[in-house]
Enzyme design. Structure first.
Site, PDB file in Angstrom:
ATOM      1  N   TRP A 149      68.277  47.129  26.122  1.00 38.74           N
ATOM      2  CA  TRP A 149      69.725  47.336  25.921  1.00 38.74           C
ATOM      3  C   TRP A 149      70.275  46.295  24.954  1.00 38.74           C
ATOM      4  CZ3 TRP A 149      73.779  43.967  26.828  1.00 38.74           C
ATOM      5  CH2 TRP A 149      75.063  44.504  26.731  1.00 38.74           C
ATOM      6  N   HIS A 150      69.743  45.069  25.053  1.00 45.38           N
ATOM      7  CA  HIS A 150      70.273  44.006  24.205  1.00 45.38           C
ATOM      8  C   HIS A 150      69.965  44.231  22.727  1.00 45.38           C
ATOM      9  CE1 HIS A 150      70.854  41.816  27.959  1.00 45.38           C
ATOM     10  NE2 HIS A 150      71.697  41.063  27.291  1.00 45.38           N
ATOM     11  N   GLY A 151      68.824  44.779  22.440  1.00 43.46           N
ATOM     12  CA  GLY A 151      68.514  44.971  21.031  1.00 43.46           C
ATOM     13  C   GLY A 151      67.242  45.779  20.854  1.00 43.46           C
ATOM     14  N   PHE A 202      75.219  43.595  19.986  1.00 46.44           N
ATOM     15  CA  PHE A 202      74.651  44.501  20.983  1.00 46.44           C
ATOM     16  C   PHE A 202      75.590  45.671  21.244  1.00 46.44           C
ATOM     17  CE2 PHE A 202      73.030  40.187  22.418  1.00 46.44           C
ATOM     18  CZ  PHE A 202      71.940  40.274  21.571  1.00 46.44           C
TER      19      PHE A 202
END
Lengths: 468, 313
Positions: A318-320, A468
């Site tokens: 999800w972060h990257g 993000f």
């Protein structure tokens, strides 16, 4: 538009004045307009993506509520989830998967030349939670498109959270004719400056040393990379929790209440506790919509560990769109599984020294994961860890810029003092209500402001979590 | 709303009172007596104790640690001073410093300006604000600096500068530290030799853009300003390009492009040592502290080479 910019100060001053004197529907339109301007300050056309996800989930939720059969409800739930995730996939993960498929020789497709819409992951998760909650029957579908749009787009939390829940925000946004009290404004105002202090004095000054060491890691000894990593732990905390403080403060000045997003995480005594205190709105989202959906801890030990790992791997992704973030999530998942296996959180330290050791244990383990979070490539991350363990060379340590380094130290000491002495025991509300509380808060804000003038890095750096 | 506005007004007034009061006391009691260090102390030293300097050296750390004024015998001036500054001694800083000196009636007959084509010249530093900020402690004393900030720094910077404390942003501790040493300032000519010897294993060529990217307009404007002011004030301007170990930051195309600009826009003598082959004996690690900074021995050798060239001018 950045919270730590003069443009925002002007924008918010005008907006606040108008918002204060308006009521009901006018306020809602004003809030939506301001949110559009705020978002369009980055890349104007991307506001259409926001409207698209708003349209999809607004429609899906109403259909879910109106459908008579479970099958139809489920269909519209998946319609909402798939389409919202599709937007996220196209803009955030398409190139990542193409790169990996190309590397495996499965495809030979060129990357798309697109820029990630700012804060896409945040409002996607917020929209998804709304649809799921309507499906679960925990909330009613919002029939007013204006109110729902404000829920997704409300500018204080639009680009970097906190990821708000519909059951908290929709009731506040429906009427929107509350009176803005002096108490709300005052608490919000002082909270904003606390966040600004964290960002400008601590995070942005620490970033100077972190960037210098990480960007040329081959030239620096392990001792500098170790300090750079520890400073990145401080930087990311102050950057992100500073943003959350500012967002919560702005909302409060307008009379809205956001949920807390950080609770002094580096004072945690185990990783499990750390994740209950770090980015609370995301970790609770992951728990409620992934971990529990995978089965949580209901199907035995090993499946619990599997679910923890899966949740954290997806949390990392999800972060990257990079393997480094997946590894970061994986290591955290591993920590949590090991702690669950050994039941570490149940062992409560009694003495100060054992408490300090546990805090140090958490900080060191979390710092190791931050290397993967901050490094741009896997080679860089492993290179840095390798140098820390095999090329420490303490005598080769340099401050780089004594002015900057001393500002970093002053900032961190001030941060620790306030967090430990004040905010560990009292909330801003409690401070305001204490004896001469208003004057104490005002004195604090003046102090933070002067600290920013003397020690802040005022180059207007972006917030890390915007990507993000 | 009335209560909110009243509170904000009180807050702003208290901040302004603290800001003005503190800076007045700090400036008069501490800063003006600080005579060393990079946060304005060395400029104070130049303004207060080197008013008659006939030769002034300006530039970055590659001027500060490379050029020993005492060894420049070829120049007949008795008082020489190295006003180079670490990290931020680029053209914007130097052009404003030159104006400040002239406003304070300090007019050298010769100015040696150190330049590099890459990477310092091309480095993006937010409209030169990082360089400019080094001179903020002197803003109330320099009309030229105030006018430059007004025209070039942008509204946000002007608002920040409304608070006088911002002039000392990032400098407070350094000034306090150097204030303690005010009675023992022995750095009479501004040159600070570096200790240590370079380890070859740490040398890595910096990535060079090829072809050379366009020079930032504001820096070219600052260069032209220095050329114009020197011509107008009859100051002999000598521009020096120092070398780097194994040419790690040498960009032949960039250097010649910059030299062409200088030749087109004004009168200046150019001494180009940017290619290490122009002083081949310097290409030994024993003369370097790191790949871009000479140590004391290297600086001696470099200053002697510079002196020889000055003698030939």
């Amino acid at each position: 538009m950045l919270f730590n910019s003069i443009v925002f100060l002007v924008f918010f001053s005008i907006f606040f004045f108008l918002f204060y004197y308006m009521n009901g529907t006018w306020r809602k339109w004003l809030l939506l307009l301001a949110s559009c301007i705020f978002y369009m300050w980055f890349i104007p056309v991307y506001v259409l993506i926001l409207f698209l996800t708003i349209g999809i989930d607004y429609f899906a939720a109403i259909k879910i509520e109106d459908d008579k059969t479970d099958k139809a409800k489920r269909f519209h739930l998946w319609f909402g989830i798939i389409n919202t995730c599709l937007v996220l996939f196209i803009f955030k993960y398409h190139n990542f998967f193409i790169d990996n498929f190309n590397a495996l020789g499965l495809t030979h497709i060129e990357n798309w030349d697109i820029i990630l819409p700012i804060g896409l992951s945040f409002h996607t998760f917020q929209s998804l939670s709304y649809v799921v909650e309507v499906y679960r029957g925990n909330i009613k579908a919002e029939r007013s498109l204006l109110t729902y749009s404000n829920f997704v787009m409300m500018f204080p939390q639009l680009v970097a959270g906190p990821i708000e829940r519909a059951n908290n925000m929709l009731p506040q946004l429906r009427t929107c004719d509350h009176t803005i009290s002096y108490r709300d404004f005052s608490i919000g105002f002082h909270r904003f400056f606390w966040g600004l202090f964290k960002k400008v004095v601590v995070a942005d000054t620490a970033s100077v040393f972190v960037d210098a060491t990480y960007n040329n890691y081959m030239l620096h000894p392990g001792s500098m990379l170790l300090v750079g990593t520890a400073l990145f732990a401080v930087q990311i905390y102050c950057d992100f929790s500073g943003y959350s403080d500012m967002a919560i403060g702005i909302a409060r000045m307008l009379g809205f209440r956001f949920r807390e997003n950080f609770a002094i995480p580096y004072f945690s005594k185990d990783i499990t506790e750390f994740w209950r205190r770090w980015h609370i709105s995301l970790s609770s989202w992951l728990r409620d919509y992934l971990y529990i959906s995978f089965g949580g801890n209901r199907y035995g030990q090993w499946k619990t560990y599997r679910n923890l790992m899966l949740t954290m791997l997806l949390g990392g992704l999800w972060h990257g769109a990079s393997w480094n973030f997946v590894i970061w999530g994986g290591i955290n998942g591993l920590y949590l599984s090991i702690e669950k296996m050994t039941n570490l959180p149940a062992w409560k330290p009694k003495f100060l020294i054992s408490k300090l050791m546990r805090v140090a244990y958490v900080f060191i383990l979390i710092c190791l994961t931050w290397v993967f979070f901050r490094a741009v490539t896997f080679e860089q991350a492993t290179g840095i860890i390798g140098k820390i363990f095999t090329g420490f060379n303490a005598s080769g340590f340099q401050f780089l810029d004594v002015n900057v380094f001393s500002s970093i130290v002053i900032g961190i000491v001030t941060l620790l003092a306030f967090e430990y002495v004040v905010f560990r025991n009292l909330t801003f509300d409690q401070l305001f209500d204490s004896k001469k509380g208003q004057w104490k808060l005002m004195a604090m804000t003046i102090f933070f402001f002067m600290m920013m003038l003397f020690f802040g890095n005022s180059t207007g750096n972006q917030f890390i979590y915007f990507q993000f | 709303m009335k209560k909110i506005l009243r509170t904000l007004l009180i807050l702003i007034l208290v901040i302004l009172a603290i800001d003005r009061g503190f800076v007045y006391l700090f400036h008069s009691a501490i800063f003006s007596k600080t005579l060393s260090g990079e946060s304005g102390g060395s400029v104070n030293y130049l303004l207060q104790r080197k008013k008659d300097a006939g030769l002034i050296i300006m530039g970055s750390s590659r001027a500060k640690h490379h050029i020993d004024p005492v060894r420049l015998y070829a120049n007949a001036e008795k008082i020489k001073y190295n006003a180079g500054i670490n990290g931020t001694g680029g053209l914007i800083y130097n052009s404003r410093l030159l104006h400040l000196l002239l406003e304070k009636n300090i007019k050298p007959s010769t100015l040696i300006l150190q330049l590099d084509a890459h990477p310092y010249f091309t480095a993006d530093d937010d409209r030169g604000l990082t360089e400019l900020a080094q001179l903020y402690p002197f803003i109330s004393e320099s009309r030229s600096l105030r006018s430059f900030v007004k025209n070039e720094a942008g509204l946000a910077e002007q608002i920040k500068l409304f608070f006088h404390s911002y002039r000392f942003n990032g400098k407070l501790l350094n000034i306090l530290y150097n204030y303690r040493k005010r009675h023992s300032v022995g750095d009479e000519n501004g040159f600070i030799p570096l200790e240590g010897i370079l380890k070859d294993s740490l040398v890595q060529p910096l990535s060079m853009a090829s072809p050379m990217p366009a020079f930032p307009e504001n820096k070219i404007a600052a260069l032209q300003d220095v050329l114009t002011v020197c011509a107008k004030e009859n100051i002999q301007l000598i521009i020096v390009f120092p070398p780097s170990y194994h040419n790690v930051i040498h960009h032949p195309g960039g250097t010649s492009a910059l030299i062409n600009i200088i030749r087109k826009t004004g009168r200046a003598r150019i001494i180009d040592f940017s290619d290490i082959e122009s002083i081949p004996e310097l290409n030994q690690s024993k003369y370097w502290r790191d790949a871009t900074h000479l140590n004391a021995d290297g600086a001696g050798l470099f200053s002697d080479s510079l002196n020889a060239r000055l003698a030939g001018l």
